[in-house]
Motif scaffolding. Structure first.
Motif, PDB file in Angstrom:
ATOM      1  N   PHE A 430      30.398  56.529  16.077  1.00 10.77           N
ATOM      2  CA  PHE A 430      30.717  57.949  15.939  1.00 10.77           C
ATOM      3  C   PHE A 430      31.595  58.481  17.069  1.00 10.77           C
ATOM      4  O   PHE A 430      31.909  59.669  17.072  1.00 10.77           O
ATOM      5  CB  PHE A 430      29.413  58.766  15.900  1.00 10.77           C
ATOM      6  CG  PHE A 430      28.440  58.293  14.853  1.00 10.77           C
ATOM      7  CD1 PHE A 430      28.530  58.752  13.552  1.00 10.77           C
ATOM      8  CD2 PHE A 430      27.455  57.366  15.168  1.00 10.77           C
ATOM      9  CE1 PHE A 430      27.641  58.306  12.584  1.00 10.77           C
ATOM     10  CE2 PHE A 430      26.563  56.916  14.212  1.00 10.77           C
ATOM     11  CZ  PHE A 430      26.658  57.385  12.913  1.00 10.77           C
ATOM     12  N   ALA A 431      31.971  57.645  18.013  1.00  8.80           N
ATOM     13  CA  ALA A 431      32.809  58.091  19.129  1.00  8.80           C
ATOM     14  C   ALA A 431      33.648  56.919  19.614  1.00  8.80           C
ATOM     15  O   ALA A 431      33.301  55.747  19.402  1.00  8.80           O
ATOM     16  CB  ALA A 431      31.959  58.645  20.273  1.00  8.80           C
ATOM     17  N   ASP A 432      34.770  57.237  20.278  1.00 10.60           N
ATOM     18  CA  ASP A 432      35.669  56.226  20.824  1.00 10.60           C
ATOM     19  C   ASP A 432      35.138  55.773  22.177  1.00 10.60           C
ATOM     20  O   ASP A 432      34.968  56.584  23.094  1.00 10.60           O
ATOM     21  CB  ASP A 432      37.080  56.800  20.961  1.00 10.60           C
ATOM     22  CG  ASP A 432      38.096  55.732  21.346  1.00 10.60           C
ATOM     23  OD1 ASP A 432      37.691  54.562  21.560  1.00 10.60           O
ATOM     24  OD2 ASP A 432      39.295  56.070  21.449  1.00 10.60           O
ATOM     25  N   ASN A 433      34.869  54.502  22.322  1.00  5.60           N
ATOM     26  CA  ASN A 433      34.336  53.978  23.580  1.00  5.60           C
ATOM     27  C   ASN A 433      35.318  54.104  24.737  1.00  5.60           C
ATOM     28  O   ASN A 433      34.908  54.015  25.898  1.00  5.60           O
ATOM     29  CB  ASN A 433      33.941  52.512  23.416  1.00  5.60           C
ATOM     30  CG  ASN A 433      32.636  52.359  22.661  1.00  5.60           C
ATOM     31  OD1 ASN A 433      31.948  53.336  22.387  1.00  5.60           O
ATOM     32  ND2 ASN A 433      32.289  51.135  22.302  1.00  5.60           N
ATOM     33  N   ASN A 434      36.584  54.284  24.446  1.00  9.29           N
ATOM     34  CA  ASN A 434      37.581  54.423  25.511  1.00  9.29           C
ATOM     35  C   ASN A 434      37.657  55.842  26.056  1.00  9.29           C
ATOM     36  O   ASN A 434      38.352  56.077  27.055  1.00  9.29           O
ATOM     37  CB  ASN A 434      38.960  54.008  24.989  1.00  9.29           C
ATOM     38  CG  ASN A 434      39.007  52.527  24.634  1.00  9.29           C
ATOM     39  OD1 ASN A 434      38.336  51.708  25.272  1.00  9.29           O
ATOM     40  ND2 ASN A 434      39.780  52.187  23.601  1.00  9.29           N
ATOM     41  N   HIS A 435      36.981  56.769  25.425  1.00  9.62           N
ATOM     42  CA  HIS A 435      37.019  58.169  25.869  1.00  9.62           C
ATOM     43  C   HIS A 435      35.604  58.744  25.895  1.00  9.62           C
ATOM     44  O   HIS A 435      35.294  59.730  25.215  1.00  9.62           O
ATOM     45  CB  HIS A 435      37.914  59.007  24.948  1.00  9.62           C
ATOM     46  CG  HIS A 435      39.320  58.529  24.878  1.00  9.62           C
ATOM     47  ND1 HIS A 435      39.736  57.541  24.002  1.00  9.62           N
ATOM     48  CD2 HIS A 435      40.420  58.889  25.595  1.00  9.62           C
ATOM     49  CE1 HIS A 435      41.021  57.313  24.156  1.00  9.62           C
ATOM     50  NE2 HIS A 435      41.471  58.121  25.115  1.00  9.62           N
ATOM     51  N   LEU A 436      34.755  58.138  26.673  1.00 10.54           N
ATOM     52  CA  LEU A 436      33.371  58.576  26.779  1.00 10.54           C
ATOM     53  C   LEU A 436      33.165  59.368  28.066  1.00 10.54           C
ATOM     54  O   LEU A 436      33.748  59.044  29.099  1.00 10.54           O
ATOM     55  CB  LEU A 436      32.416  57.373  26.755  1.00 10.54           C
ATOM     56  CG  LEU A 436      32.408  56.532  25.478  1.00 10.54           C
ATOM     57  CD1 LEU A 436      31.437  55.367  25.613  1.00 10.54           C
ATOM     58  CD2 LEU A 436      32.052  57.383  24.266  1.00 10.54           C
ATOM     59  N   PRO A 447      30.533  63.700  19.181  1.00  8.13           N
ATOM     60  CA  PRO A 447      31.359  64.229  18.079  1.00  8.13           C
ATOM     61  C   PRO A 447      30.541  64.566  16.838  1.00  8.13           C
ATOM     62  O   PRO A 447      30.784  65.594  16.184  1.00  8.13           O
ATOM     63  CB  PRO A 447      32.352  63.093  17.813  1.00  8.13           C
ATOM     64  CG  PRO A 447      32.435  62.347  19.103  1.00  8.13           C
ATOM     65  CD  PRO A 447      31.058  62.406  19.663  1.00  8.13           C
ATOM     66  N   LEU A 448      29.546  63.724  16.508  1.00  5.12           N
ATOM     67  CA  LEU A 448      28.723  64.004  15.334  1.00  5.12           C
ATOM     68  C   LEU A 448      27.835  65.218  15.574  1.00  5.12           C
ATOM     69  O   LEU A 448      27.655  66.052  14.669  1.00  5.12           O
ATOM     70  CB  LEU A 448      27.869  62.775  15.004  1.00  5.12           C
ATOM     71  CG  LEU A 448      26.932  62.906  13.801  1.00  5.12           C
ATOM     72  CD1 LEU A 448      27.738  63.122  12.525  1.00  5.12           C
ATOM     73  CD2 LEU A 448      26.036  61.670  13.663  1.00  5.12           C
ATOM     74  N   ILE A 449      27.272  65.353  16.775  1.00  6.75           N
ATOM     75  CA  ILE A 449      26.413  66.504  17.080  1.00  6.75           C
ATOM     76  C   ILE A 449      27.203  67.809  16.992  1.00  6.75           C
ATOM     77  O   ILE A 449      26.726  68.803  16.427  1.00  6.75           O
ATOM     78  CB  ILE A 449      25.780  66.329  18.473  1.00  6.75           C
ATOM     79  CG1 ILE A 449      24.788  65.156  18.477  1.00  6.75           C
ATOM     80  CG2 ILE A 449      25.079  67.602  18.921  1.00  6.75           C
ATOM     81  CD1 ILE A 449      24.225  64.830  19.842  1.00  6.75           C
ATOM     82  N   LYS A 450      28.425  67.814  17.537  1.00  4.03           N
ATOM     83  CA  LYS A 450      29.252  69.024  17.463  1.00  4.03           C
ATOM     84  C   LYS A 450      29.587  69.382  16.024  1.00  4.03           C
ATOM     85  O   LYS A 450      29.553  70.566  15.640  1.00  4.03           O
ATOM     86  CB  LYS A 450      30.531  68.822  18.276  1.00  4.03           C
ATOM     87  CG  LYS A 450      30.315  68.780  19.786  1.00  4.03           C
ATOM     88  CD  LYS A 450      31.641  68.630  20.509  1.00  4.03           C
ATOM     89  CE  LYS A 450      31.444  68.639  22.028  1.00  4.03           C
ATOM     90  NZ  LYS A 450      32.741  68.478  22.741  1.00  4.03           N
ATOM     91  N   GLN A 451      29.905  68.363  15.225  1.00  4.90           N
ATOM     92  CA  GLN A 451      30.252  68.609  13.828  1.00  4.90           C
ATOM     93  C   GLN A 451      29.055  69.164  13.057  1.00  4.90           C
ATOM     94  O   GLN A 451      29.192  70.103  12.258  1.00  4.90           O
ATOM     95  CB  GLN A 451      30.736  67.302  13.186  1.00  4.90           C
ATOM     96  CG  GLN A 451      31.282  67.452  11.785  1.00  4.90           C
ATOM     97  CD  GLN A 451      32.630  68.146  11.759  1.00  4.90           C
ATOM     98  OE1 GLN A 451      33.342  68.200  12.759  1.00  4.90           O
ATOM     99  NE2 GLN A 451      32.988  68.696  10.604  1.00  4.90           N
ATOM    100  N   MET A 452      27.881  68.610  13.296  1.00  4.44           N
ATOM    101  CA  MET A 452      26.685  69.073  12.594  1.00  4.44           C
ATOM    102  C   MET A 452      26.324  70.503  13.010  1.00  4.44           C
ATOM    103  O   MET A 452      25.984  71.338  12.163  1.00  4.44           O
ATOM    104  CB  MET A 452      25.514  68.131  12.878  1.00  4.44           C
ATOM    105  CG  MET A 452      25.622  66.775  12.203  1.00  4.44           C
ATOM    106  SD  MET A 452      25.544  66.875  10.394  1.00  4.44           S
ATOM    107  CE  MET A 452      27.275  66.663   9.990  1.00  4.44           C
ATOM    108  N   ASN A 453      26.381  70.794  14.304  1.00  8.48           N
ATOM    109  CA  ASN A 453      26.048  72.150  14.760  1.00  8.48           C
ATOM    110  C   ASN A 453      27.005  73.185  14.179  1.00  8.48           C
ATOM    111  O   ASN A 453      26.594  74.307  13.840  1.00  8.48           O
ATOM    112  CB  ASN A 453      26.077  72.202  16.291  1.00  8.48           C
ATOM    113  CG  ASN A 453      24.789  71.688  16.916  1.00  8.48           C
ATOM    114  OD1 ASN A 453      23.720  71.784  16.322  1.00  8.48           O
ATOM    115  ND2 ASN A 453      24.886  71.138  18.114  1.00  8.48           N
TER     116      ASN A 453
END
Length: 730
Positions: A430-436, A447-453
């Motif tokens: 659910f997220a890019d490992n290069n931009h954590l 990203p998934l938490i923001k989308q759900m909220n």
């Protein structure tokens, strides 16, 4: 019986140092004084300066304290009022100026009224004031000389059978029959005459014995050994002040008054009083040369000055000034008009944008692992169908969904091959490992938490009341624990819901919270989370929302901050956060009948605190609802049902506090059972269950008469995903 101190006296000198050992017991020595006030003063000093080291153990020390207190206050002869009068009198004499203390103690007052009358009479006579002031100055010089003598004589070590003044009761002194107490060593006239040679021999004998005297205070730095000049001044003190008992009484009073009996650290007070008592062993009729060195006092502690104004509490009902709720939920009306089926309601949250995010991040992660996955949205929906199916069709291991033949199992086998499912599920991302963000513990789900909220808030029912609390996502690998919840071990999640259990906003707990609020408010973790949730609600419009929360979050400062935002708030509050509100004590209220309540309102901020006795004692704080209108509540007590009063603030909190509990109950019925080896797999399953709960809540709101139950609603979505997203080429 008289004994001379061992040691030869110098030739040609009159040996004036003698020790008189009385055969009479301790009570007879005290009764021989001018009045019982002197004995009472010694008992008081002994009680106030008692040290734990004076006892042989904790039980013995406590027993000695009981005995010393009894000898001072004498409860067998004094009433409660007289004992209270003694304690108040002691403190009143302590706070008087040094000059007035000596003058008042000379008159031996027995009550505070006598002290007040004496002082008032002194103020009327100005000439008497001048004489008392002069006498106070003379007394100050006397005390200074006496302290110098005591300090100079601290270096003296008495012989093993001669001790300093030790005011012990007779029953306690019998434990050490070998010691000769100071009352026995000092004669009634208080004479203790000595020459320099005798002092030096006493000191040498003590040093040769090698046994330190536990009752003597250690010699402070800079204290010199007694000289001929010191002895001369000690002997001339009797001629200047012939009243031995007067000198003892007032010197001890001033010496003891120099300390603060209310502070915790009493080492300096004990040292000063012990120095006085040791000096009295050589008689109060001696004198020393006055030293001009100022007395060392401990530096006063700096008090913390708070900029927060003190609260002004008064007993009246709350007068809120919020506008009434008149908002219309146009979003729910639109959903009713569209007549959405369960799949369409579920995809309000897991929409095309969310599925595209999952597909892109999953393929990106697989390519980073050198795997050509090429997953599609159709396959992700099929995978979600199997996860939803596992909530109501349970198998010991997930491979059995492809092994057993029945109606539901055949749907799984026809939809996707098992190996393909395992491969996609293992690379689900659910997220890019290069931009954590390394500071964010849940950055791989952010990203998934923001989308759900965002989607939860967009379609949330517009209601007046919301409840904010904490819940748990079950995971036995987590070290987080939450008592009082059905699930106690797992990931702690902060969440805000409607009163029916619709989740509006959530955030997994972590030590360094990602929630950003105004740090100047200093509300703590719980207060910051509530303030953030209020900001989330205000994004939908400036409506007078009413938030409820439990005692973990509630404080007067938080309720005040929410009021400034235009948000109403009510919550239970802990005792240490009531800002010194004068409510009835909890223990006292337990003795009252059920239905009794007490309340106070803060005048400046218009905030009410209420304490109510129902099934238990509950304290609440609010800026929007008060006592009236009070309602009647049925209560069973001793197998009898009767009506008790319930304030409006209690009733409103009881109606709103079940929001998170209702959500937990719905989710627990058909929870996703399939998990991967990744640590965040359980949180993904939790988000899917929450989305299903919210979709069913909207389904019931849009179809109040023809709504499906939760099982049928979930089965509808799972079957649709498996039937309509099957890969027919496989």
């Amino acid at each position: 019986m008289d004994e001379a101190v061992p040691g030869p006296a110098p030739e040609g000198a009159d040996s004036r140092v003698t020790v008189k050992e009385e055969d009479s017991p301790w009570e007879q020595a005290c009764s021989s004084w001018e009045s019982s006030c002197h004995a009472q003063e010694l008992c008081r000093l002994r009680f106030r300066q008692f040290s734990y080291r004076d006892g042989t153990g904790p039980r013995q020390a406590l027993a000695q304290l009981h005995e010393l207190c009894r000898q001072w206050l004498r409860p067998e002869t004094h009433s409660k009022e007289q004992i209270l009068e003694l304690l108040v009198l002691e403190q009143f004499l302590t706070v008087l100026p040094a000059e007035l203390q000596a003058w008042v103690r000379e008159h031996h007052p027995e009550s505070g009224d006598e002290v007040v009358m004496a002082l008032e009479g002194l103020e009327k006579d100005t000439g008497q004031q001048a004489s008392v002031y002069t006498r106070g100055q003379d007394m100050h010089s006397l005390v200074t000389e006496y302290q110098g003598a005591s300090s100079a004589c601290q270096s003296l070590q008495l012989l093993p059978r001669v001790t300093a003044l030790k005011c012990e009761p007779p029953e306690l002194r019998q434990e050490n029959p070998g010691e000769v107490s100071a009352e026995e060593a000092v004669s009634k006239d208080g004479l203790f005459n000595a020459k320099q040679g005798t002092f030096e021999e006493i000191q040498q004998g003590a040093e040769a014995s090698g046994a330190p005297n536990r009752d003597c205070v250690p010699q402070p730095p800079g204290t010199s050994v007694c000289t001929d000049r010191t002895v001369v001044h000690m002997n001339t003190l009797k001629d200047r002040h012939p009243g031995d008992l007067w000198a003892r009484m007032h010197i001890s009073s001033l010496e003891y008054a120099a300390g603060d009996i209310t502070r915790k650290g009493r080492k300096k007070d004990k040292a000063r009083v012990s120095e006085l008592l040791q000096g009295l062993a050589f008689s109060g009729d001696s004198d020393v040369e006055e030293e001009n060195k100022p007395e060392a006092h401990p530096a006063p502690k700096r008090l913390k000055i708070s900029n927060v104004p003190e609260k002004n509490w008064t007993k009246r009902d709350l007068k809120p000034n919020f506008p009434s709720w008149s908002a219309l939920d146009s979003g729910l009306l639109n959903l009713k008009s569209e007549k959405l089926n369960p799949v369409e309601l579920f995809e309000l949250f897991f929409d095309d944008e969310t599925f595209s995010l999952i597909v892109n991040e999953t393929n990106n992660y697989a390519s980073q692992k050198n795997v050509n996955l090429e997953v599609t949205v159709q396959e992700i929906r099929c995978l979600f169908g199997i996860l939803l199916l596992s909530g109501f069709v349970r198998r010991p291991r997930r491979g059995m969904y492809w092994e057993i033949s029945d109606t539901d199992q055949n749907l799984v086998k026809d939809a996707i091959r098992r190996d393909r499912f395992e491969l996609i599920f293992s690379y689900l991302h659910f997220a890019d490992n290069n931009h954590l963000d390394q500071k964010d513990k849940f950055t791989k789900l952010r990203p998934l938490i923001k989308q759900m909220n965002r989607n939860f808030l967009l379609y949330a029912p517009l209601e007046e009341h919301y409840y904010f609390d904490k819940t748990m996502c079950e995971c036995f690998d987590s070290d987080q624990f939450l008592n009082g919840k059905p699930i106690r071990i797992g990931y702690k999640i902060w969440c805000g819901t409607t009163t029916q259990g619709y989740l509006v906003w959530f955030e997994p707990h972590q030590e360094e919270s990602s929630v950003m609020v105004d740090k100047d408010l200093n509300l703590g973790l719980g207060g910051n989370l509530v303030m953030h949730f209020a900001d989330v609600l205000l994004e939908r419009g400036q409506y007078p929302y009413h938030l409820c929360f439990d005692s973990f979050f509630t404080s007067v400062k938080l309720v005040s901050a929410l009021k400034k935002k235009g948000v109403r708030a009510t919550g239970t509050i802990r005792e240490n956060r009531t800002e010194k509100c004068p409510l009835m004590n909890v223990e006292h209220m337990k003795k009252m009948k059920k239905g009794y309540f007490d309340f106070q309102v803060e005048e400046n901020e218009e905030i009410i605190l209420c304490r109510w006795h129902g099934d238990g004692i509950i304290s609440l704080c609010s800026n929007a609802v008060g006592i009236e209108p009070a309602s009647e509540l049925s209560c069973a007590d001793d197998e009898e049902i009767h009506q008790i009063a319930q304030p409006s603030i209690v009733k409103l909190y009881d109606e709103c506090k079940e929001g998170v509990a209702k959500m937990d109950e719905i989710i627990s019925k058909y929870r996703v059972r399939i998990r991967s080896k990744k640590w965040y797999s359980i949180l993904v399953s939790y988000i899917i269950d929450v989305a299903m709960n919210n979709a069913w809540q909207l389904h019931r709101a849009c179809n109040p008469d023809t709504s499906l139950d939760l099982l049928d609603f979930r089965r509808y979505v799972a079957h649709f995903y498996l039937e309509n997203n099957a890969n027919l080429s496989d």
